[in-house]
Design a protein around this motif. Structure first.
Motif, PDB file in Angstrom:
ATOM      1  N   PRO A   1     -14.911  66.646  51.157  1.00  0.00           N
ATOM      2  CA  PRO A   1     -15.687  66.259  49.993  1.00  0.00           C
ATOM      3  C   PRO A   1     -14.802  67.097  48.656  1.00  0.00           C
ATOM      4  O   PRO A   1     -14.915  66.246  47.599  1.00  0.00           O
ATOM      5  N   SER A   2     -14.067  67.954  48.549  1.00  0.00           N
ATOM      6  CA  SER A   2     -13.280  68.713  47.620  1.00  0.00           C
ATOM      7  C   SER A   2     -12.035  68.171  47.370  1.00  0.00           C
ATOM      8  O   SER A   2     -11.376  68.702  46.361  1.00  0.00           O
TER       9      SER A   2
ATOM     10  N   ARG B   1      -0.878  61.457  47.323  1.00  0.00           N
ATOM     11  CA  ARG B   1       0.020  61.072  45.962  1.00  0.00           C
ATOM     12  C   ARG B   1      -0.934  61.564  44.974  1.00  0.00           C
ATOM     13  O   ARG B   1      -0.407  62.073  43.860  1.00  0.00           O
ATOM     14  N   ASP B   2      -2.061  61.346  44.729  1.00  0.00           N
ATOM     15  CA  ASP B   2      -2.983  61.673  43.716  1.00  0.00           C
ATOM     16  C   ASP B   2      -3.020  63.246  43.511  1.00  0.00           C
ATOM     17  O   ASP B   2      -2.853  63.761  42.550  1.00  0.00           O
TER      18      ASP B   2
ATOM     19  N   PRO C   1     -10.378  71.080  55.698  1.00  0.00           N
ATOM     20  CA  PRO C   1     -11.380  70.314  56.328  1.00  0.00           C
ATOM     21  C   PRO C   1     -11.332  68.737  56.598  1.00  0.00           C
ATOM     22  O   PRO C   1     -11.862  68.360  57.649  1.00  0.00           O
TER      23      PRO C   1
ATOM     24  N   SER D   1       3.820  76.062  42.026  1.00  0.00           N
ATOM     25  CA  SER D   1       4.990  75.659  41.386  1.00  0.00           C
ATOM     26  C   SER D   1       4.874  75.678  39.911  1.00  0.00           C
ATOM     27  O   SER D   1       3.984  76.002  39.243  1.00  0.00           O
TER      28      SER D   1
ATOM     29  N   ALA E   1       0.046  65.445  42.011  1.00  0.00           N
ATOM     30  CA  ALA E   1       0.346  65.448  40.465  1.00  0.00           C
ATOM     31  C   ALA E   1       0.219  66.833  40.071  1.00  0.00           C
ATOM     32  O   ALA E   1       0.417  67.295  39.080  1.00  0.00           O
ATOM     33  N   MET E   2      -0.459  67.574  40.897  1.00  0.00           N
ATOM     34  CA  MET E   2      -0.757  69.338  40.577  1.00  0.00           C
ATOM     35  C   MET E   2       0.579  69.856  40.801  1.00  0.00           C
ATOM     36  O   MET E   2       0.616  71.002  40.318  1.00  0.00           O
ATOM     37  N   ILE E   3       1.697  69.251  41.380  1.00  0.00           N
ATOM     38  CA  ILE E   3       2.725  70.010  42.038  1.00  0.00           C
ATOM     39  C   ILE E   3       3.710  70.031  41.064  1.00  0.00           C
ATOM     40  O   ILE E   3       4.304  68.834  40.552  1.00  0.00           O
ATOM     41  N   ARG E   4       4.302  71.160  40.413  1.00  0.00           N
ATOM     42  CA  ARG E   4       5.328  70.934  39.158  1.00  0.00           C
ATOM     43  C   ARG E   4       6.682  70.942  40.151  1.00  0.00           C
ATOM     44  O   ARG E   4       6.650  71.042  41.284  1.00  0.00           O
TER      45      ARG E   4
ATOM     46  N   ALA F   1      -9.617  77.442  49.295  1.00  0.00           N
ATOM     47  CA  ALA F   1     -10.463  77.408  50.239  1.00  0.00           C
ATOM     48  C   ALA F   1     -11.669  78.062  49.787  1.00  0.00           C
ATOM     49  O   ALA F   1     -12.896  77.530  50.251  1.00  0.00           O
TER      50      ALA F   1
ATOM     51  N   SER G   1      -3.595  78.915  54.229  1.00  0.00           N
ATOM     52  CA  SER G   1      -2.536  78.222  53.270  1.00  0.00           C
ATOM     53  C   SER G   1      -1.658  79.007  53.182  1.00  0.00           C
ATOM     54  O   SER G   1      -0.267  78.717  52.830  1.00  0.00           O
TER      55      SER G   1
ATOM     56  N   THR H   1       1.277  70.417  48.680  1.00  0.00           N
ATOM     57  CA  THR H   1       2.275  71.398  48.639  1.00  0.00           C
ATOM     58  C   THR H   1       3.145  71.725  49.831  1.00  0.00           C
ATOM     59  O   THR H   1       4.408  72.168  49.451  1.00  0.00           O
TER      60      THR H   1
ATOM     61  N   TYR I   1      -9.725  75.728  55.002  1.00  0.00           N
ATOM     62  CA  TYR I   1      -8.808  75.447  54.000  1.00  0.00           C
ATOM     63  C   TYR I   1      -8.594  74.046  54.108  1.00  0.00           C
ATOM     64  O   TYR I   1      -8.375  73.271  53.035  1.00  0.00           O
TER      65      TYR I   1
ATOM     66  N   ARG J   1      -2.469  57.932  49.901  1.00  0.00           N
ATOM     67  CA  ARG J   1      -3.056  57.780  48.702  1.00  0.00           C
ATOM     68  C   ARG J   1      -3.517  59.046  48.024  1.00  0.00           C
ATOM     69  O   ARG J   1      -3.211  59.378  46.724  1.00  0.00           O
TER      70      ARG J   1
ATOM     71  N   LEU K   1      -4.176  68.641  48.750  1.00  0.00           N
ATOM     72  CA  LEU K   1      -3.465  69.504  47.948  1.00  0.00           C
ATOM     73  C   LEU K   1      -2.665  70.455  48.991  1.00  0.00           C
ATOM     74  O   LEU K   1      -1.413  70.588  48.658  1.00  0.00           O
ATOM     75  N   ILE K   2      -3.167  70.708  49.841  1.00  0.00           N
ATOM     76  CA  ILE K   2      -2.424  71.492  50.870  1.00  0.00           C
ATOM     77  C   ILE K   2      -1.459  70.523  51.380  1.00  0.00           C
ATOM     78  O   ILE K   2      -0.127  71.077  51.647  1.00  0.00           O
TER      79      ILE K   2
END
Lengths: 319, 319, 319, 319, 319, 319
Positions: free
Chosen positions: E293-294, E65-66, E252, D193, E69-72, D249, E264, E303, E250, E62, E299-300
């Protein structure tokens, strides 16, 4: 010393080899040919349906079994193995139902009723703290005393609009059902912010002795345990060890951590202070592996379970 | 008790549900209709441009908000909610600029100047320790005293060839700028290897009272806090709590950990020892989530922020 | 003060920049032009072929080097840099052989024999505890005393059917080989469940002083260290610090953690209590990075190595 | 083949032993006696002051060095070592300044200006993407072409109210400053995006060829690389590889991950497709270790750096 | 374009600053003054009481939502913001009850019934897959079609002795209750070992089109999506995206991962292939943060939620 | 279908309950009353003494057992359970010796010799790749063919000055010892930088067919497997699956990862392509839990072991 009931030694077979059982003891589920010889049994209750916040305690028994490979058989102070004096084994897990709370409570109760009838004293790995309620239902015929190591009272009335069965309510129910004698109940390590004082007020009105962590730290663990032994006397008691008794730096893997708690050294002092009491059953609950990146919480849990057994078997006098 | 300013209870709505705000309080940013009713406010300053080593404190406020869902409203010792006595809310984050240090310092200063004018006492979540400098610039008209919990003095002259603004220098600048009264400044918990003794020498020459962790451990936290209260008296003070005050076993998620520190129990003792002082602002800084796999650091941070508010509101006498 | 042997300062070059060496000191491997000027040397032995349970200590030296960038040069209590008084450097790693235990023991012995001949006092980062055996073989001409910080005696006879070389046996071998004087040997911090009492019985019969963690906690670290100094006197001793001496909440990254141990503050007290003894070599072993998600164990290891050097150099009297 | 410039072999010394340098090559910083013999050099720029979101790329060079111990010297397809044909070493890190953006840009520029003068072709490990700007300033006398592997254009005008220097703007600045020839610039892997289309519009208006990831996937990597080689021709180009080109990933350890990216196999195809071009410098940026629990991102980064060198040295025709 | 309903831009305010809402949109819970202007809404259902294996999806909303913030705001292919064309906001979380399954199902149903009445089209973040059942109950008046991306059919009859409500049974119930039209239902990505073939047999007998992952890989995602669009036609459909559709490399962080899944990139192709259909509601479920863990899974998820909205708003023809 | 040899179903007992065995099958160690009925057996070899770089594969069998609780009994394509056609169980772990390489090789050989004599076909979980050598010694009377999935040839001559037994040498030794027929040996997935070409040259000279990953990707897995089946024909073969065959994004938990590898989908295609061959034994090695924060590697390992069994039992024609 019964050879069958001895754990596998790490001097012979590496600790990472073989199937995981509690303390590397033999696996003796109900129906096993050696069942009737059992004095004590380690049991898992992989269930967290009473959890109001972070789940994962259903995975506790498996990780505690894995970690318990670290535990050798001889106690460092008594210099003696509890397995030399009695027959103990891994009795497996109670077959709970993650899709139904009531059904799970019944399954747990039935399992412990059988243990009670067969004269096997259980040391249980939870599971969330609600499991102690059906354990008591199955185990107890008349009110028992209790020593509870915990950062919470678990004496709340209900949650989410009156729901009565969560891991914050088991001892309220146990008192109401006549399973616990509140005047012979001691709660140690209480701390952390509270919703209100309803649980504390209830406990006090019933005669429960509540030792806040501040008092524990000021007086020392052995001193508080001496008082606790006096309160519970020599009549039967149940011991419930919520892993969140220990500070989350030591035991991060739990659902409702409260900072400002005891060290693992103090936890060992506490359990060793049970010697001389008359314990008819014990549990160690609320280990939640998904919240424990390094696995240290389960190691504390496994060590506590070993110490609980030692406190119940090796001697009857405080160390 | 103002209903609007009460946090959401975990007995009603599970802690993992809903938007994350500090302590589950309402979100009242500048311009909000309830702004003028505020007595206290939790603020985030998500900025780590002063960090000389491991960054990540910019992510502190968000994780502290998430963890603060664990904090209930009633203090375990006082048995009273601070929100019963005063109006407090989550004021949001200061809109800092990760691409420019000077611009960020100005933005922070402006935000706190507004708070000062509007009579709102802030409890801030950092960010790195450099943010305390612009907070003081915005908040203070004349030199205030300070009680600082920290493993470092943050009194260095400069870094990397004379650069004056890093998280190792805020209090050197604050003294130079007349924001702090060094004779009413107490630094507690200092430890760890040092570049040289330039910071210590400066602090001593100015009259700052420095309590090394060895002294703290030997004398006990309440004893040291009693001395600290005597030094700062009843005139206004600022309180700055660097999370690296706490031992990294408890608080690994920080940029410059120093081993050999206090426990979280001692941290709570320390903050509770502020009761009776005259605090005009407080912060809790240097929580760096990327270095904290289990999130325990943010839970300490959130608890400390709650205790800071309690120390400032519920009573005026030491416990 | 020899300029060549000074560490890079974090005030000049950020700690995360540049190659990783122990304490950011110069790298002076055997054959280097400055070799002959050395008084002390930090050495890595990246080998864990003696490990009976969880491996990974082979990765210890590299992570300890990385973490040691956190260590500045001036000691917080003495307010003096050890590098001001003597020449110290990173001597690199002993080129061990992960495919052969015997060959590795020989390579380690040869490296330390050279150090001994060249008059360089080593502070070593392991590696598992078996490495102390070949270090002693290379370093020692006649029996030395030892102060060992550890949760285990490492005095076992053998494993897995009589195999004599594991990290549970080095000091049994060292006594048998006349490298250690058991009557001047003190083991501090012992705890945890045991296979049997064979190791304890052997140690006692030889005159080793064993301080269980319970005694350590009750008497205090400085008190026990005073006794230890009396026992070892002023004749040469070796110091061996197994990171599992420290509680696993502080040092989870190790192969055989035992709960109920000392804090990192107590670990620093212990090492500082060595001042006044005559140390001819020291090691810090069993840091296993794969079991340490946040890296805190290596930071303790690096700090302990710095304190060991300070204890050996800056003064000869206890603090 | 110059023996001095050969990496340490894992067949001789275990990969986990010894100091960490890029690819286990010798460390030859400016001023070193072998400096003048260098053809190529691996350089670290441990700086992330241009990062607008998640920081940590300052720790990239150290972790990439650690991971690069996995890289052996012989290329699997060419079956030849790049170090057989040219002299390459680890030149160390540029001594950046985390407290000042402008000063850091100047320090980086000066370092690369020296490389340019001394005829050493750099392969750099970042650091965030802003570092490519001062690298180009130091390295380039007239506009060069560029092949950029990235999920973002990094062609934005400014952030946070007009701030011109962030990791989202380096190539806008580079075009404005005449360092890059936009008509010989190819950006491959763009996705995710967007704030708006301002960056895309600028790039198009300047003649930059932008290959979205959808086109890359449909046409195949070798096909796109063939076009890229045609566009850049045989005049000098710079190659910039942002690790976020690869799907998260594979490379979670980066500040601004975008899902839907290429695999690591495709990343290798891409870099190998550079063979036949005229590369005057290359970098691999944005590896952020704190966001990479298993360290796999740095391993990709190290492998890409090795492949970049091979593409520049071993042959001049595409494979 | 309604200014109120625009997300906060990362060009103005850093992504890590401010409260976390889905896509940084305004928070407009029921009762909010702008509620009636809403066309679409992002909703959280933080509940995992239907989980038969690893829990934790209650924490999904939750973390999504955090991560969001990466999504424009601008779609990379359409080059247009969905928020330019319609009003969308974060509607908050449904207040579920972790202590009671039935009560939770009712609470979810009621929330979505309100949305349905108020004409707001929901894009939901789960929670486990059982939540789709009460969503459909609240949203649907007559049977709808469905496109489901999933590695499991979730068509099982019951668990643990006939318990009918788990995350393995929602669509069996939905077909039985007349919420779903099985002949207009397409399941894509099915794979993994099975208990038996009872679920498959049921689905087939009802006319559900099941696309195993092997067929998906062989035919390509766009080809399968074309068939799916033909099957569902232009009548209303619901879209359910179980994050375990994506391969666990992608994603886990989910309760029941199955290896051998799509990338993804393919997930984005799949969602984009919805364009042209008539979607009346959509969800993205089973993100379980404790197993990630990451954080890449969330994020997927974020998106995918953005792409779902775009597929529903920006155009009506497949891309 | 033999009821005794059926796995516990997750529809009856939750997957997280009960003791961990491979695929939840009964535990039937040597000497068990049902031993003689076995056709196949899952075996663990918890040993990593041949590891030259990152250790931890000794912990592989335990974690693979835990993860295998995810595997149900019916194959998704064949729609049939392998356990319906043959008797299979968890045979436990070979009791290896971490303190001695030679002794361990002998113990492994003896265990498999017994299996061979008793007509039980093993599917083994390692352990590092050196274990395949003693497995072959025990299992094979005359040279067998082999299909090996791996990123490395493991055909090296020796390490660290001629040491012949490491996980980089097993197949060199196996060819030398006449255990393997190199002309019926196919290695698939080779990639990554190399020490030199000595291993490749040896393999080629012996007639081993080596398929680099580039060829695999270009031709497709089914196409390569067809060639492999042609090469090995219908005479007995052994199958060895090194988890590092799979790309480290999918399988980070291994000692020597090489980027640019196949997906888990391709891994399943590869194993399914074995159908129709005559497999006399198989292994899945090099899963190293300490390097796998999310546990996904063990899940791939468990799934591969299930697919290996299916390929050996359910049919004899390729799918």
């Amino acid at each position: 010393m019964n050879e069958f009931f001895q754990p596998i030694s790490g001097l012979e077979t590496p600790r990472f080899a073989g199937l995981s059982t509690f303390m590397r003891l033999p696996y003796v589920p109900p129906g096993h040919e050696h069942w009737s010889e059992l004095d004590f049994g380690y049991v898992g209750v992989p269930w967290d349906g009473g959890t109001t916040n972070r789940p994962g305690a259903r995975h506790g028994p498996r990780q505690v079994r894995d970690s318990s490979a670290m535990i050798r058989s001889v106690h460092p102070i008594r210099r003696r193995s509890p397995y030399a004096d009695c027959n103990c084994a891994d009795l497996g897990d109670v077959p709970v139902n993650p899709a139904d709370l009531d059904d799970s409570l019944k399954r747990v109760e039935a399992f412990y009723r059988k243990l009670s009838r067969d004269g096997i004293v259980p040391v249980t790995a939870g599971g969330d703290h609600l499991i102690t309620l059906p354990i008591l239902r199955g185990l107890v015929q008349e009110p028992v005393g209790m020593i509870q190591f915990d950062s919470h009272t678990d004496l709340y009335r209900g949650y989410f609009g009156g729901y009565r069965y969560t891991h914050g309510t088991p001892f309220r129910r146990a008192v109401e059902e006549g399973l616990l004698d509140p005047r012979r109940t001691v709660q140690i390590g209480l701390r952390g912010s509270m919703y209100d004082t309803e649980d504390i007020d209830f406990g006090r009105s019933q005669g429960v002795r509540m030792v806040m962590v501040e008092e524990l730290m000021e007086r020392s663990v052995p001193d508080v345990m001496e008082e606790a032994r006096t309160i519970v006397g020599t009549a039967p008691i149940y011991v419930s060890f919520d892993i969140d008794f220990v500070d989350p730096a030591y035991a991060p893997g739990t659902g409702t951590p409260e900072i400002g708690g005891p060290t693992s050294f103090q936890a060992l002092q506490a359990v060793r202070g049970l010697a001389g009491t008359n314990v008819v059953g014990a549990d160690m609950v609320e280990v939640s592996p998904p919240f424990d990146p390094s696995g240290g919480t389960a190691l504390i849990g496994a060590t506590v379970m070993f110490e609980l057994l030692c406190a119940m078997t090796v001697g009857k006098e405080p160390p």
